[in-house]
Design an enzyme around this catalytic site. Structure first.
Site, PDB file in Angstrom:
ATOM      1  N   GLY A  48       0.838  -1.190   0.000  1.00  0.00           N
ATOM      2  CA  GLY A  48       0.000   0.000   0.000  1.00  0.00           C
ATOM      3  C   GLY A  48       0.875   1.242   0.000  1.00  0.00           C
ATOM      4  O   GLY A  48       1.985   1.220   0.531  1.00  0.00           O
ATOM      5  N   GLN A  53       2.767  10.011   0.827  1.00  0.00           N
ATOM      6  CA  GLN A  53       4.075   9.354   0.904  1.00  0.00           C
ATOM      7  C   GLN A  53       4.922   9.630  -0.343  1.00  0.00           C
ATOM      8  O   GLN A  53       6.109   9.297  -0.373  1.00  0.00           O
ATOM      9  CB  GLN A  53       3.912   7.846   1.077  1.00  0.00           C
ATOM     10  CG  GLN A  53       3.346   7.452   2.436  1.00  0.00           C
ATOM     11  CD  GLN A  53       3.278   5.940   2.565  1.00  0.00           C
ATOM     12  OE1 GLN A  53       2.306   5.328   2.135  1.00  0.00           O
ATOM     13  NE2 GLN A  53       4.315   5.335   3.126  1.00  0.00           N
ATOM     14  N   CYS A  95       6.230   0.312   7.206  1.00  0.00           N
ATOM     15  CA  CYS A  95       5.796   1.439   6.377  1.00  0.00           C
ATOM     16  C   CYS A  95       6.909   1.823   5.418  1.00  0.00           C
ATOM     17  O   CYS A  95       8.072   1.874   5.818  1.00  0.00           O
ATOM     18  CB  CYS A  95       5.463   2.618   7.292  1.00  0.00           C
ATOM     19  SG  CYS A  95       4.865   4.056   6.404  1.00  0.00           S
ATOM     20  N   LEU A  96       6.549   2.098   4.161  1.00  0.00           N
ATOM     21  CA  LEU A  96       7.569   2.445   3.167  1.00  0.00           C
ATOM     22  C   LEU A  96       8.223   3.793   3.483  1.00  0.00           C
ATOM     23  O   LEU A  96       9.294   4.080   2.968  1.00  0.00           O
ATOM     24  CB  LEU A  96       6.960   2.467   1.761  1.00  0.00           C
ATOM     25  CG  LEU A  96       6.400   1.119   1.284  1.00  0.00           C
ATOM     26  CD1 LEU A  96       5.895   1.229  -0.152  1.00  0.00           C
ATOM     27  CD2 LEU A  96       7.435   0.001   1.398  1.00  0.00           C
ATOM     28  N   HIS A 137      -4.302   1.572   7.684  1.00  0.00           N
ATOM     29  CA  HIS A 137      -2.953   2.155   7.741  1.00  0.00           C
ATOM     30  C   HIS A 137      -2.833   3.306   6.724  1.00  0.00           C
ATOM     31  O   HIS A 137      -2.322   4.382   7.043  1.00  0.00           O
ATOM     32  CB  HIS A 137      -1.916   1.046   7.455  1.00  0.00           C
ATOM     33  CG  HIS A 137      -0.493   1.503   7.372  1.00  0.00           C
ATOM     34  ND1 HIS A 137       0.469   1.107   8.286  1.00  0.00           N
ATOM     35  CD2 HIS A 137       0.155   2.298   6.478  1.00  0.00           C
ATOM     36  CE1 HIS A 137       1.634   1.646   7.947  1.00  0.00           C
ATOM     37  NE2 HIS A 137       1.471   2.376   6.858  1.00  0.00           N
ATOM     38  N   GLU A 138      -3.330   3.074   5.513  1.00  0.00           N
ATOM     39  CA  GLU A 138      -3.202   4.094   4.460  1.00  0.00           C
ATOM     40  C   GLU A 138      -4.126   5.292   4.726  1.00  0.00           C
ATOM     41  O   GLU A 138      -3.754   6.436   4.459  1.00  0.00           O
ATOM     42  CB  GLU A 138      -3.497   3.497   3.078  1.00  0.00           C
ATOM     43  CG  GLU A 138      -2.590   2.339   2.664  1.00  0.00           C
ATOM     44  CD  GLU A 138      -1.108   2.630   2.792  1.00  0.00           C
ATOM     45  OE1 GLU A 138      -0.707   3.810   2.652  1.00  0.00           O
ATOM     46  OE2 GLU A 138      -0.343   1.686   3.048  1.00  0.00           O
TER      47      GLU A 138
HETATM   48 ZN    ZN Z   1       2.792   3.540   5.718  1.00  0.00          ZN
END
Ligand code: ZN
Length: 197
Positions: A48, A53, A95-96, A137-138
């Site tokens: 995701g 982000q 998380c990215l 989360h997103e």
């Molecule tokens: Zn994240």
């Protein structure tokens, strides 16, 4: 407006704390940015990725639980609204925007989502399992919330050193001019909001 190549931004970039605005129009440029978001997500082996982000102030995120191009289903959630949280479950998240950082987060087990898909169709779905977790989360990202905000006190202590390292790295990238000032970032976000929100 200055063209900017999309990249995944990392903690503590200020856009990660930006509360994203609902999207009112989708044009060819935005479609390109969304397909770039999928590429970046696959490169980073994620499932995701939220628009803020990649330094965009727009209320949308992309998901593919298969984490690979050409597999699974590519979903774009535009202007998602969550409701009817049910149950509670603890599960490890990453998380990215915080590569290498993991922690256990308690969230509702099931949730209903209302959103628009890229073709304009309205989606109403009751989610559970991994999809419920990712969508929550997103959606948090779109509200400027990170999973580390939801850790227990001990969970938070476990990631504190890593967060501090990210902060030092961010400061040094700012000094080299790799990342703009808060004012420059805010101005760019405002321009994007004017165009799409
Ligand atoms: Zn994240």
């Amino acid at each position: 407006m200055r063209e900017k190549v999309l990249k995944i931004i990392t903690y503590p970039h200020p856009t990660l704390r930006h509360e994203s605005k609902p999207v009112k129009r989708v044009d060819a440029d935005l479609r390109k940015m969304i397909s770039r978001m999928f590429e970046l997500m696959y490169e980073a082996k994620g499932i995701g990725l939220a628009a803020n982000q990649v330094d965009l102030p727009l209320r949308l995120f992309v998901v593919n639980l298969a984490a690979n191009a050409g597999e699974g289903e590519e979903l774009v959630f535009i202007n998602p609204v969550l409701s009817r949280p049910r149950g509670s479950e603890e599960s490890e998240e990453g998380c990215l925007s915080l590569p290498g950082v993991y922690g256990d987060v308690v969230r509702p087990k099931q949730v209903r989502v209302n959103a628009f898909l890229l073709d304009g169709t309205e989606l109403n779905a009751d989610l559970d399992g991994m999809m419920a977790r990712v969508v929550q989360h997103e959606t948090d990202h779109l509200d400027g919330v990170l999973f580390t905000d939801r850790l227990s006190e001990t969970g938070r202590m476990d990631v504190d050193d890593a967060l501090h390292e990210f902060t030092l790295e961010f400061q040094s990238r700012r000094e080299t001019g790799d990342i703009g000032s808060d004012e420059e970032i805010a101005q760019r976000l405002a321009e994007m909001e004017q165009k799409y929100c």
